[in-house]
Design a protein around this motif. Structure first.
Motif, PDB file in Angstrom:
ATOM      1  N   GLN A  47     -30.648  67.152  80.831  1.00  0.00           N
ATOM      2  CA  GLN A  47     -32.072  67.030  80.537  1.00  0.00           C
ATOM      3  C   GLN A  47     -32.555  68.211  79.693  1.00  0.00           C
ATOM      4  OE1 GLN A  47     -34.584  66.813  83.984  1.00  0.00           O
ATOM      5  NE2 GLN A  47     -36.255  65.899  82.821  1.00  0.00           N
ATOM      6  N   VAL A  48     -32.096  69.401  80.022  1.00  0.00           N
ATOM      7  CA  VAL A  48     -32.456  70.585  79.238  1.00  0.00           C
ATOM      8  C   VAL A  48     -31.908  70.457  77.820  1.00  0.00           C
ATOM      9  CG1 VAL A  48     -31.992  73.062  78.987  1.00  0.00           C
ATOM     10  CG2 VAL A  48     -32.703  72.148  81.189  1.00  0.00           C
ATOM     11  N   GLU A  49     -30.689  69.976  77.674  1.00  0.00           N
ATOM     12  CA  GLU A  49     -30.068  69.800  76.359  1.00  0.00           C
ATOM     13  C   GLU A  49     -30.878  68.843  75.487  1.00  0.00           C
ATOM     14  OE1 GLU A  49     -27.203  70.485  73.505  1.00  0.00           O
ATOM     15  OE2 GLU A  49     -27.024  71.262  75.534  1.00  0.00           O
ATOM     16  N   VAL A  50     -31.290  67.733  76.077  1.00  0.00           N
ATOM     17  CA  VAL A  50     -32.078  66.745  75.326  1.00  0.00           C
ATOM     18  C   VAL A  50     -33.426  67.329  74.925  1.00  0.00           C
ATOM     19  CG1 VAL A  50     -33.270  64.529  75.525  1.00  0.00           C
ATOM     20  CG2 VAL A  50     -30.927  64.746  76.308  1.00  0.00           C
ATOM     21  N   GLN A  51     -34.086  68.020  75.839  1.00  0.00           N
ATOM     22  CA  GLN A  51     -35.388  68.605  75.532  1.00  0.00           C
ATOM     23  C   GLN A  51     -35.277  69.684  74.456  1.00  0.00           C
ATOM     24  OE1 GLN A  51     -36.881  69.882  79.316  1.00  0.00           O
ATOM     25  NE2 GLN A  51     -37.592  67.839  79.879  1.00  0.00           N
ATOM     26  N   GLN A  52     -34.236  70.513  74.529  1.00  0.00           N
ATOM     27  CA  GLN A  52     -34.064  71.552  73.517  1.00  0.00           C
ATOM     28  C   GLN A  52     -33.761  70.955  72.150  1.00  0.00           C
ATOM     29  OE1 GLN A  52     -31.085  74.135  75.179  1.00  0.00           O
ATOM     30  NE2 GLN A  52     -32.610  75.457  76.134  1.00  0.00           N
ATOM     31  N   THR A  53     -32.947  69.909  72.104  1.00  0.00           N
ATOM     32  CA  THR A  53     -32.637  69.260  70.838  1.00  0.00           C
ATOM     33  C   THR A  53     -33.893  68.645  70.234  1.00  0.00           C
ATOM     34  OG1 THR A  53     -30.376  68.809  71.538  1.00  0.00           O
ATOM     35  CG2 THR A  53     -31.226  67.474  69.740  1.00  0.00           C
ATOM     36  N   ALA A  54     -34.686  67.962  71.061  1.00  0.00           N
ATOM     37  CA  ALA A  54     -35.930  67.359  70.574  1.00  0.00           C
ATOM     38  C   ALA A  54     -36.891  68.437  70.086  1.00  0.00           C
ATOM     39  CB  ALA A  54     -36.575  66.530  71.673  1.00  0.00           C
ATOM     40  N   ARG A  55     -36.997  69.524  70.823  1.00  0.00           N
ATOM     41  CA  ARG A  55     -37.894  70.612  70.435  1.00  0.00           C
ATOM     42  C   ARG A  55     -37.429  71.262  69.129  1.00  0.00           C
ATOM     43  NH1 ARG A  55     -37.507  74.043  74.671  1.00  0.00           N
ATOM     44  NH2 ARG A  55     -38.973  72.795  75.833  1.00  0.00           N
ATOM     45  N   TYR A  56     -36.123  71.464  68.983  1.00  0.00           N
ATOM     46  CA  TYR A  56     -35.598  72.072  67.758  1.00  0.00           C
ATOM     47  C   TYR A  56     -35.884  71.175  66.546  1.00  0.00           C
ATOM     48  CZ  TYR A  56     -32.337  73.627  64.207  1.00  0.00           C
ATOM     49  OH  TYR A  56     -31.786  74.036  63.027  1.00  0.00           O
ATOM     50  N   ALA A  57     -35.598  69.882  66.690  1.00  0.00           N
ATOM     51  CA  ALA A  57     -35.838  68.952  65.579  1.00  0.00           C
ATOM     52  C   ALA A  57     -37.310  68.931  65.212  1.00  0.00           C
ATOM     53  CB  ALA A  57     -35.364  67.551  65.953  1.00  0.00           C
ATOM     54  N   LEU A  58     -38.162  68.867  66.207  1.00  0.00           N
ATOM     55  CA  LEU A  58     -39.602  68.836  65.957  1.00  0.00           C
ATOM     56  C   LEU A  58     -40.083  70.129  65.310  1.00  0.00           C
ATOM     57  CD1 LEU A  58     -41.873  66.840  66.427  1.00  0.00           C
ATOM     58  CD2 LEU A  58     -42.342  68.017  68.566  1.00  0.00           C
ATOM     59  N   ASP A  59     -39.614  71.274  65.794  1.00  0.00           N
ATOM     60  CA  ASP A  59     -40.022  72.554  65.223  1.00  0.00           C
ATOM     61  C   ASP A  59     -39.573  72.694  63.768  1.00  0.00           C
ATOM     62  OD1 ASP A  59     -41.233  73.302  67.563  1.00  0.00           O
ATOM     63  OD2 ASP A  59     -39.635  74.648  68.211  1.00  0.00           O
ATOM     64  N   LYS A  60     -38.358  72.259  63.478  1.00  0.00           N
ATOM     65  CA  LYS A  60     -37.838  72.366  62.107  1.00  0.00           C
ATOM     66  C   LYS A  60     -38.673  71.514  61.144  1.00  0.00           C
ATOM     67  CE  LYS A  60     -33.515  72.414  59.588  1.00  0.00           C
ATOM     68  NZ  LYS A  60     -33.748  73.701  58.980  1.00  0.00           N
ATOM     69  N   MET A  61     -38.980  70.278  61.552  1.00  0.00           N
ATOM     70  CA  MET A  61     -39.785  69.412  60.689  1.00  0.00           C
ATOM     71  C   MET A  61     -41.215  69.930  60.579  1.00  0.00           C
ATOM     72  SD  MET A  61     -38.533  65.545  61.542  1.00  0.00           S
ATOM     73  CE  MET A  61     -38.604  65.688  63.318  1.00  0.00           C
ATOM     74  N   THR A  62     -41.786  70.371  61.682  1.00  0.00           N
ATOM     75  CA  THR A  62     -43.170  70.847  61.701  1.00  0.00           C
ATOM     76  C   THR A  62     -43.349  72.042  60.770  1.00  0.00           C
ATOM     77  OG1 THR A  62     -43.476  70.061  63.948  1.00  0.00           O
ATOM     78  CG2 THR A  62     -44.996  71.740  63.190  1.00  0.00           C
ATOM     79  N   ARG A  63     -42.402  72.955  60.801  1.00  0.00           N
ATOM     80  CA  ARG A  63     -42.491  74.149  59.959  1.00  0.00           C
ATOM     81  C   ARG A  63     -42.564  73.769  58.474  1.00  0.00           C
ATOM     82  NH1 ARG A  63     -37.959  76.494  61.428  1.00  0.00           N
ATOM     83  NH2 ARG A  63     -38.812  76.888  63.471  1.00  0.00           N
ATOM     84  N   GLU A  64     -41.732  72.830  58.063  1.00  0.00           N
ATOM     85  CA  GLU A  64     -41.746  72.423  56.652  1.00  0.00           C
ATOM     86  C   GLU A  64     -42.980  71.584  56.316  1.00  0.00           C
ATOM     87  OE1 GLU A  64     -38.087  72.009  54.193  1.00  0.00           O
ATOM     88  OE2 GLU A  64     -37.296  71.331  56.124  1.00  0.00           O
ATOM     89  N   LEU A  65     -43.413  70.745  57.262  1.00  0.00           N
ATOM     90  CA  LEU A  65     -44.573  69.895  57.005  1.00  0.00           C
ATOM     91  C   LEU A  65     -45.858  70.705  56.859  1.00  0.00           C
ATOM     92  CD1 LEU A  65     -43.759  66.960  59.416  1.00  0.00           C
ATOM     93  CD2 LEU A  65     -44.011  66.791  56.946  1.00  0.00           C
ATOM     94  N   ARG A  66     -46.016  71.754  57.640  1.00  0.00           N
ATOM     95  CA  ARG A  66     -47.235  72.561  57.589  1.00  0.00           C
ATOM     96  C   ARG A  66     -47.437  73.231  56.236  1.00  0.00           C
ATOM     97  NH1 ARG A  66     -46.934  74.972  63.399  1.00  0.00           N
ATOM     98  NH2 ARG A  66     -48.149  73.405  64.478  1.00  0.00           N
ATOM     99  N   TYR A  67     -46.339  73.601  55.606  1.00  0.00           N
ATOM    100  CA  TYR A  67     -46.436  74.323  54.340  1.00  0.00           C
ATOM    101  C   TYR A  67     -46.158  73.426  53.136  1.00  0.00           C
ATOM    102  CZ  TYR A  67     -46.529  78.274  57.465  1.00  0.00           C
ATOM    103  OH  TYR A  67     -46.882  79.139  58.462  1.00  0.00           O
TER     104      TYR A  67
END
Length: 184
Positions: A47-67
């Motif tokens: 469960q931790v692995e899935v949550q971390q993977t989802a968070r990493y993917a979301l953070d990576k996309m969010t960072r590029e989308l914001r700028y």
């Protein structure tokens, strides 16, 4: 124990049998505790692995989308009818082309990829094999799409991350707004 009529000391057969029985009982209870708690621990790790993977993917996309200067929804061949997003970044140097990249989920393996378009480059997995390389975390759309672009300034990302080995899943939905100073 002292034997009658001799100076020898030692254990009787009954004492040895009782000692072994108590040791076996103790080892059996420890083994039972491990057998009950290890699957629970493994489920928690998954469960931790899935949550971390989802968070990493979301953070990576969010960072590029914001700028981003502009975000466009595409119908990319790896994920037909589900779309992908193309992120056009602000032009830093006037003589250079605008840096552009694409995020998409490959429909054959359900892995999120980032692919540079300008300058061109090969696709790079954002999700996929976990740390132990045993299972893979796959992404699936919710309501038939992963990305939804509202205008050129707001992107909605929706997906379910699933651990292929255990079936643990984590749903994600967020809206990302381009920062105003980057909008032209």
């Amino acid at each position: 124990m002292k034997l009658f009529g001799t100076n020898q000391q030692g254990f009787t057969l009954i004492e040895i049998i009782i000692g072994f029985s108590l040791t076996l009982l103790l080892l059996a209870s420890v083994a039972f505790l491990f057998s009950v708690h290890i699957p629970t621990w493994l489920r928690g790790q998954s469960q931790v692995e899935v949550q971390q993977t989802a968070r990493y993917a979301l953070d990576k996309m969010t960072r590029e989308l914001r700028y981003a200067e502009r975000v466009e929804l595409e119908n990319f061949t790896f994920y037909p009818n589900k779309g992908s997003i193309k992120i056009i970044k602000p032009q830093v140097v006037t003589n250079q082309p605008q840096e552009t990249c694409r995020y998409f989920v490959d429909s054959s393996n359900h892995i999120l990829y980032r692919q540079p378009i300008i300058p061109s480059g090969s696709r790079q997995p954002v999700t996929g094999a976990n740390v132990l390389n045993v299972n893979a975390v796959e992404l699936y759309p919710i309501d038939g799409k992963v990305f939804e672009v509202l205008g050129n300034h707001t992107t909605i990302i929706t997906f379910v991350a699933v651990d292929k080995g255990t079936g643990e899943s984590h749903a994600v939905r967020t809206a990302v707004h381009v920062l105003p100073q980057f909008i032209r």
